[in-house]
Scaffold this motif. Structure first.
Motif, PDB file in Angstrom:
ATOM      1  N   UNK A   1     -11.898   3.986  10.777  1.00 31.32           N
ATOM      2  CA  UNK A   1     -13.224   3.390  10.981  1.00 31.32           C
ATOM      3  C   UNK A   1     -13.541   2.371   9.897  1.00 31.32           C
ATOM      4  N   UNK A   2     -13.269   2.748   8.635  1.00 29.47           N
ATOM      5  CA  UNK A   2     -13.553   1.814   7.537  1.00 29.47           C
ATOM      6  C   UNK A   2     -12.739   0.531   7.719  1.00 29.47           C
TER       7      UNK A   2
ATOM      8  N   UNK B   1     -13.200   3.306   0.492  1.00 31.46           N
ATOM      9  CA  UNK B   1     -12.144   4.318   0.624  1.00 31.46           C
ATOM     10  C   UNK B   1     -12.098   5.217  -0.606  1.00 31.46           C
ATOM     11  N   UNK B   2     -12.196   4.606  -1.796  1.00 32.72           N
ATOM     12  CA  UNK B   2     -12.172   5.400  -3.034  1.00 32.72           C
ATOM     13  C   UNK B   2     -13.301   6.430  -3.013  1.00 32.72           C
TER      14      UNK B   2
ATOM     15  N   UNK C   1     -12.179  -7.088   1.785  1.00 36.20           N
ATOM     16  CA  UNK C   1     -11.106  -6.283   1.205  1.00 36.20           C
ATOM     17  C   UNK C   1     -11.582  -5.414   0.035  1.00 36.20           C
ATOM     18  N   UNK C   2     -12.364  -6.020  -0.864  1.00 38.59           N
ATOM     19  CA  UNK C   2     -12.803  -5.293  -2.049  1.00 38.59           C
ATOM     20  C   UNK C   2     -13.770  -4.166  -1.673  1.00 38.59           C
ATOM     21  N   UNK C   3     -14.718  -4.492  -0.792  1.00 43.63           N
ATOM     22  CA  UNK C   3     -15.683  -3.472  -0.357  1.00 43.63           C
ATOM     23  C   UNK C   3     -14.976  -2.317   0.335  1.00 43.63           C
TER      24      UNK C   3
END
Lengths: 119, 139
Positions: free
Chosen positions: B90-91, B105-106, B98-100
């Motif tokens: 989903x993310x 995810x982290x 890319x950075x967001x």
């Protein structure tokens, strides 16, 4: 995102939405059950909140989401493995909706009976 | 995320071996979870009211038995990995930046990982005992 698709797209959207909701519930559930490892009091404090009627009805939605996600998951596996799974995917989806709707309705009736009986 | 419907198509589409392995894992774990989770819901939500199935003593008695420890831990691990991988799909679909996406995810893995460790430790350190408040209430 705007969904204007046919059955397959709704099946996909509901599968994703129920999946994310179930993950959220799993995290909450594991957190609050494991409170027992800290202390019985800690667990009971959380559980008092879950005893409210709103949370009991909430569990019906969790059960409904799991039922849909499970049956639609089986439908996806059938589409992966068998030709008839793809040919009858629309029928399989309506079957999924019907069975999970029926199961949810029965769970809702059971839950309302228990709330009214004060269990 | 692989959108293929058949294993052969999935293998052709997969950008990497791990991605194909996750595609297979989602099917296999999903099939096992259907039985484990629906069984769990039947035993806890349907068979008795949750004031009974959720009572601390009921849970302590149940989770003191190795077979239920294993059953519940299997659900925790399989559903945890299945759910986290689904959330990752989903993310990747909804966060183009890319950075967001990386930080989302982290955050997801950290919160979920902490709760799964908390659950595993709780499950295996739980000592069988009589809940004090209940013991007082029953003569």
């Amino acid at each position: 995102m705007l969904y204007k698709g046919k059955e397959g797209q709704w099946a996909f959207f509901l599968h994703r939405f129920s999946g994310l909701a179930i993950l959220f519930y799993l995290l909450l559930h594991v957190f609050s059950i494991s409170a027992l490892a800290i202390s019985d009091d800690f667990y009971s404090k959380i559980h008092e909140l879950y005893g409210l009627a709103g949370f009991k009805i909430g569990l019906v939605f969790v059960a409904a989401g799991v039922m849909y996600h499970a049956l639609n998951g089986l439908r996806i596996i059938c589409m992966d493995l068998f030709g008839w799974g793809v040919r009858f995917q629309r029928e399989l989806w309506y079957g999924t909706l019907f069975i999970s709707g029926l199961a949810s309705l029965l769970t809702l009736v059971l839950t309302i009976q228990r709330i009214l009986a004060g269990e | 995320m692989i959108r293929a419907k058949r294993y052969e198509d999935a293998r052709a589409q997969a950008k990497s071996n791990p991605e194909l392995a996750w595609w297979v894992f989602m099917r296999v774990s999903g099939l096992v979870l259907v039985f484990l989770v629906l069984g769990h819901i039947y035993m806890t939500l349907i068979q008795q009211a949750d004031s009974a199935s959720g009572a601390p003593q009921t849970i302590i008695d149940k989770l003191s038995q190795p077979v239920w420890k294993l059953y519940d831990w299997l659900i925790l691990i399989l559903a945890g990995l299945h759910g986290l991988n689904g959330a990752r799909y989903s993310l990747e679909d909804y966060i183009p930046d890319k950075a967001k996406r990386f930080w989302a995810k982290i955050l997801l893995y950290t919160v979920a990982g902490a709760i799964f460790i908390w659950g595993t430790v709780g499950l295996f350190t739980l000592q069988p005992h009589v809940v004090q408040a209940q013991a007082l209430a029953t003569p």
